[in-house]
Each structure stands twice: as C-alpha cells, then as structure tokens.
Design a protein around this motif. Structure first.
Motif, PDB file in Angstrom:
ATOM      1  N   ALA A 143       0.833  -1.204   0.000  1.00 42.24           N
ATOM      2  CA  ALA A 143       0.000   0.000   0.000  1.00 42.24           C
ATOM      3  C   ALA A 143       0.862   1.246   0.000  1.00 42.24           C
ATOM      4  N   LYS A 144       0.254   2.354  -0.370  1.00 39.78           N
ATOM      5  CA  LYS A 144       0.893   3.656  -0.239  1.00 39.78           C
ATOM      6  C   LYS A 144      -0.084   4.573   0.476  1.00 39.78           C
ATOM      7  N   ILE A 145       0.464   5.440   1.328  1.00 39.84           N
ATOM      8  CA  ILE A 145      -0.366   6.222   2.245  1.00 39.84           C
ATOM      9  C   ILE A 145       0.013   7.697   2.181  1.00 39.84           C
ATOM     10  N   GLY A 146      -0.990   8.561   2.108  1.00 39.69           N
ATOM     11  CA  GLY A 146      -0.786  10.003   2.156  1.00 39.69           C
ATOM     12  C   GLY A 146      -1.554  10.614   3.307  1.00 39.69           C
ATOM     13  N   ILE A 147      -0.931  11.558   4.005  1.00 41.34           N
ATOM     14  CA  ILE A 147      -1.560  12.185   5.181  1.00 41.34           C
ATOM     15  C   ILE A 147      -1.387  13.695   5.108  1.00 41.34           C
ATOM     16  N   ASP A 148      -2.488  14.428   5.296  1.00 38.36           N
ATOM     17  CA  ASP A 148      -2.396  15.891   5.323  1.00 38.36           C
ATOM     18  C   ASP A 148      -3.395  16.454   6.332  1.00 38.36           C
ATOM     19  N   GLU A 149      -3.194  17.712   6.690  1.00 36.18           N
ATOM     20  CA  GLU A 149      -4.012  18.369   7.718  1.00 36.18           C
ATOM     21  C   GLU A 149      -4.579  19.681   7.180  1.00 36.18           C
ATOM     22  N   LEU A 165     -23.256  11.715   3.515  1.00 35.84           N
ATOM     23  CA  LEU A 165     -22.387  12.677   4.192  1.00 35.84           C
ATOM     24  C   LEU A 165     -21.008  12.651   3.555  1.00 35.84           C
ATOM     25  N   ASP A 166     -20.284  13.763   3.667  1.00 37.96           N
ATOM     26  CA  ASP A 166     -18.921  13.790   3.157  1.00 37.96           C
ATOM     27  C   ASP A 166     -18.159  14.929   3.829  1.00 37.96           C
ATOM     28  N   ILE A 167     -16.861  14.938   3.596  1.00 36.85           N
ATOM     29  CA  ILE A 167     -15.992  16.002   4.090  1.00 36.85           C
ATOM     30  C   ILE A 167     -15.360  16.689   2.886  1.00 36.85           C
ATOM     31  N   LEU A 168     -15.453  18.001   2.833  1.00 36.48           N
ATOM     32  CA  LEU A 168     -14.878  18.767   1.739  1.00 36.48           C
ATOM     33  C   LEU A 168     -13.728  19.623   2.252  1.00 36.48           C
ATOM     34  N   SER A 169     -12.605  19.585   1.533  1.00 33.08           N
ATOM     35  CA  SER A 169     -11.466  20.404   1.955  1.00 33.08           C
ATOM     36  C   SER A 169     -10.370  20.369   0.905  1.00 33.08           C
ATOM     37  N   TYR A 170      -9.490  21.334   1.014  1.00 30.01           N
ATOM     38  CA  TYR A 170      -8.302  21.387   0.176  1.00 30.01           C
ATOM     39  C   TYR A 170      -7.378  20.224   0.498  1.00 30.01           C
ATOM     40  N   CYS A 171      -7.246  19.902   1.796  1.00 29.69           N
ATOM     41  CA  CYS A 171      -6.304  18.850   2.193  1.00 29.69           C
ATOM     42  C   CYS A 171      -6.778  17.466   1.768  1.00 29.69           C
ATOM     43  N   LYS A 177      -3.540  13.308  -3.846  1.00 31.07           N
ATOM     44  CA  LYS A 177      -2.468  13.514  -4.823  1.00 31.07           C
ATOM     45  C   LYS A 177      -1.138  13.001  -4.286  1.00 31.07           C
ATOM     46  N   MET A 178      -0.827  13.290  -3.018  1.00 30.41           N
ATOM     47  CA  MET A 178       0.459  12.840  -2.478  1.00 30.41           C
ATOM     48  C   MET A 178       0.501  11.314  -2.376  1.00 30.41           C
ATOM     49  N   THR A 179      -0.662  10.687  -2.160  1.00 32.75           N
ATOM     50  CA  THR A 179      -0.706   9.232  -2.139  1.00 32.75           C
ATOM     51  C   THR A 179      -0.331   8.660  -3.494  1.00 32.75           C
ATOM     52  N   SER A 180      -0.814   9.295  -4.550  1.00 33.91           N
ATOM     53  CA  SER A 180      -0.513   8.808  -5.903  1.00 33.91           C
ATOM     54  C   SER A 180       0.979   8.911  -6.219  1.00 33.91           C
ATOM     55  N   LEU A 181       1.693   9.824  -5.554  1.00 32.39           N
ATOM     56  CA  LEU A 181       3.131  10.001  -5.778  1.00 32.39           C
ATOM     57  C   LEU A 181       3.985   9.114  -4.874  1.00 32.39           C
ATOM     58  N   THR A 182       3.380   8.530  -3.869  1.00 29.65           N
ATOM     59  CA  THR A 182       4.110   7.755  -2.867  1.00 29.65           C
ATOM     60  C   THR A 182       4.551   6.405  -3.426  1.00 29.65           C
ATOM     61  N   LYS A 183       5.738   5.973  -3.016  1.00 27.53           N
ATOM     62  CA  LYS A 183       6.229   4.664  -3.424  1.00 27.53           C
ATOM     63  C   LYS A 183       5.496   3.573  -2.644  1.00 27.53           C
ATOM     64  N   SER A 184       5.504   2.377  -3.195  1.00 22.91           N
ATOM     65  CA  SER A 184       4.856   1.253  -2.555  1.00 22.91           C
ATOM     66  C   SER A 184       5.423   0.992  -1.159  1.00 22.91           C
ATOM     67  N   ASN A 185       4.543   0.678  -0.207  1.00 21.98           N
ATOM     68  CA  ASN A 185       4.927   0.421   1.185  1.00 21.98           C
ATOM     69  C   ASN A 185       5.628   1.608   1.824  1.00 21.98           C
ATOM     70  N   ASN A 186       5.113   2.788   1.545  1.00 25.86           N
ATOM     71  CA  ASN A 186       5.679   3.979   2.170  1.00 25.86           C
ATOM     72  C   ASN A 186       4.577   4.973   2.511  1.00 25.86           C
ATOM     73  N   ILE A 187       4.965   6.027   3.217  1.00 30.49           N
ATOM     74  CA  ILE A 187       4.045   7.042   3.723  1.00 30.49           C
ATOM     75  C   ILE A 187       4.571   8.413   3.322  1.00 30.49           C
ATOM     76  N   THR A 188       3.693   9.258   2.826  1.00 30.64           N
ATOM     77  CA  THR A 188       4.043  10.657   2.555  1.00 30.64           C
ATOM     78  C   THR A 188       3.148  11.544   3.408  1.00 30.64           C
ATOM     79  N   ILE A 189       3.756  12.538   4.069  1.00 36.97           N
ATOM     80  CA  ILE A 189       2.979  13.477   4.886  1.00 36.97           C
ATOM     81  C   ILE A 189       3.248  14.899   4.421  1.00 36.97           C
ATOM     82  N   GLY A 190       2.240  15.753   4.586  1.00 35.97           N
ATOM     83  CA  GLY A 190       2.394  17.160   4.257  1.00 35.97           C
ATOM     84  C   GLY A 190       3.073  17.916   5.383  1.00 35.97           C
ATOM     85  N   ASP A 191       3.560  19.100   5.067  1.00 33.00           N
ATOM     86  CA  ASP A 191       4.292  19.910   6.044  1.00 33.00           C
ATOM     87  C   ASP A 191       3.433  20.271   7.257  1.00 33.00           C
TER      88      ASP A 191
END
Length: 233
Positions: A143-149, A165-171, A177-191
């Motif tokens: 899996a690849k994982i992206g996290i933002d706030e 129901l849903d959540i709308l936001s820029y993050c 998008k950051m998940t799509s750039l993440t390598k397999s078996n890794n995690i990308t987080i925003g600043d």
C-alpha cells in the motif's frame, strides 16, 4: 496499540475470510454518528488516504470471488487500524480507504496518531495479511499512504437521516495527490502534519522533492510550494 495482538487478530480474520467468508462489522458507523452531529461545521482534520497497490494486476491473476474477498478484507483491516488509533473511517473508494483524525482540540496528538496509524497499516499488511495470503499462493499486498491536515467542512446531501455525508477540503485533494506520488509500502505526509509531529516521529521522515509537473500545490500557511516528507527506508 499492541502490535502483536493486532497482527494476530488480523491473521485470524483474513484466514476466516478466505476459508469461511468472515463478515466484518460496520466500522464506519461511529464516523457517521460524528458527521451527522456536526453537519455544516468546520473542523481541523487530519486526512489519511491508504491505497492498495497492484489491484489491477490481481484482477488478471485471481478468480473474481477471491479477488473480492482479498480487496474487501484489506479495506476492512485498514479501517480497523484507523479506529484502533482513535480515528474515524470516512469511506471506502474502490481499493482505497479514507480515514480522518479530528485535530481541533489537540492537533499534536492527532498528528502523532495518524502517522502511527499509517505505520501500523504497513506492519499489518506485511506481517498480518501477507503471511496468510502466502499460504494460498496469493500475491503479497502493498500500500501507499498520504496524510495531510487542514480545515474541513462536513456536508450532508439531503435533509433526512439517510442522506449521504462527506468532508470537503483542500487537504482532501492534497492527501489523494500525495498518495498517488508515494512509493509502494511507504508514507508521505504534508508539512502541516510534519510540523506537528513529536520529534521522535519527525526524525523518521525525510524531505522529498518532485518536479513542478508532478507537484504544484501551494501551502495555505506559507504561500510557498507545499513541502512533502516521506518515511525513511
């Protein structure tokens, strides 16, 4: 969270799903209660997006019934890890799961919980799910994982208790998008997540740079190109 217990429980459920069609309970119920209670409210939320890698290839290699069980079990196990770390499961989207951690009252704790959750997800896949799949000669999952706030608004499409129901936001867009750039078996987080992490967790991440064609999101906090960090491997 006790990793050994989490892994053992995962293995029992995966084995049961492959052998007997184990049925998972409704993990998204608590999220719906929270969202309905706060419809049209704004919250600081940390979004976690986990995406199964290689599901398209699996469609060519596995019988349809087994493929459905594996993808469904993967999604439910990821959802279980989210709830164990104090988060909510927003929804299942194909072979991806979107979770969130409310950060309004304690953003530092929410950031730590979200990142710890992501690390546990990778552990569950590698040590919980894959060993059982290997017994049946099925391919390993990754899996690849992206996290933002960021600030999010909770919306309801309708006026009754069954309205979606849903959540709308820029993050939400940024984390996808950051998940799509993440390598397999890794995690990308925003600043915005990185700066809130405990120093011990922060040291496990390294700054990663992409070309302007790959990444052009701007930080709402600084007005500069939004920084990304990936888990050291």
């Amino acid at each position: 969270v006790d990793s050994e217990t989490m892994i053992l429980e995962t293995q029992k459920r995966i084995w049961g799903a492959l052998k007997q069609g184990y049925e998972y309970s409704g993990i998204t119920d608590e999220s719906e209660k929270f969202l309905r209670k706060h419809v049209f409210s704004k919250f600081d939320i940390i979004v976690l997006y986990v995406d199964l890698v290689g599901s398209t290839t699996m469609t060519l290699e596995l019988p349809e019934d087994k493929l459905a069980i594996i993808i469904s079990s993967f999604a439910q196990e990821m959802a279980s890890v989210i709830t164990l770390h104090g988060g909510y499961v927003l929804k299942f989207v194909g072979d991806a799961v979107i979770g969130y951690f409310v950060a309004t009252e304690n953003p530092l704790l929410a950031a730590d919980n979200a990142v710890s959750c992501a690390k546990s997800m990778l552990t569950v896949i590698q040590k919980g799910i894959n060993p059982i799949l290997n017994q049946y000669d099925y391919p390993d999952l990754s899996a690849k994982i992206g996290i933002d706030e960021g600030e999010n608004i909770i919306v309801q499409y309708g006026h009754d208790e069954k309205s979606p129901l849903d959540i709308l936001s820029y993050c939400m867009s940024v984390s996808a998008k950051m998940t799509s750039l993440t390598k397999s078996n890794n995690i990308t987080i925003g600043d915005d997540v990185y700066v809130r992490l405990h120093p011990e967790l922060r040291q496990k991440f390294v700054r990663v740079n992409y070309s302007a064609r790959e990444w052009n999101y701007v930080s709402k906090r600084t007005g500069e190109l939004y920084k990304l960090y990936t888990l050291k491997q």
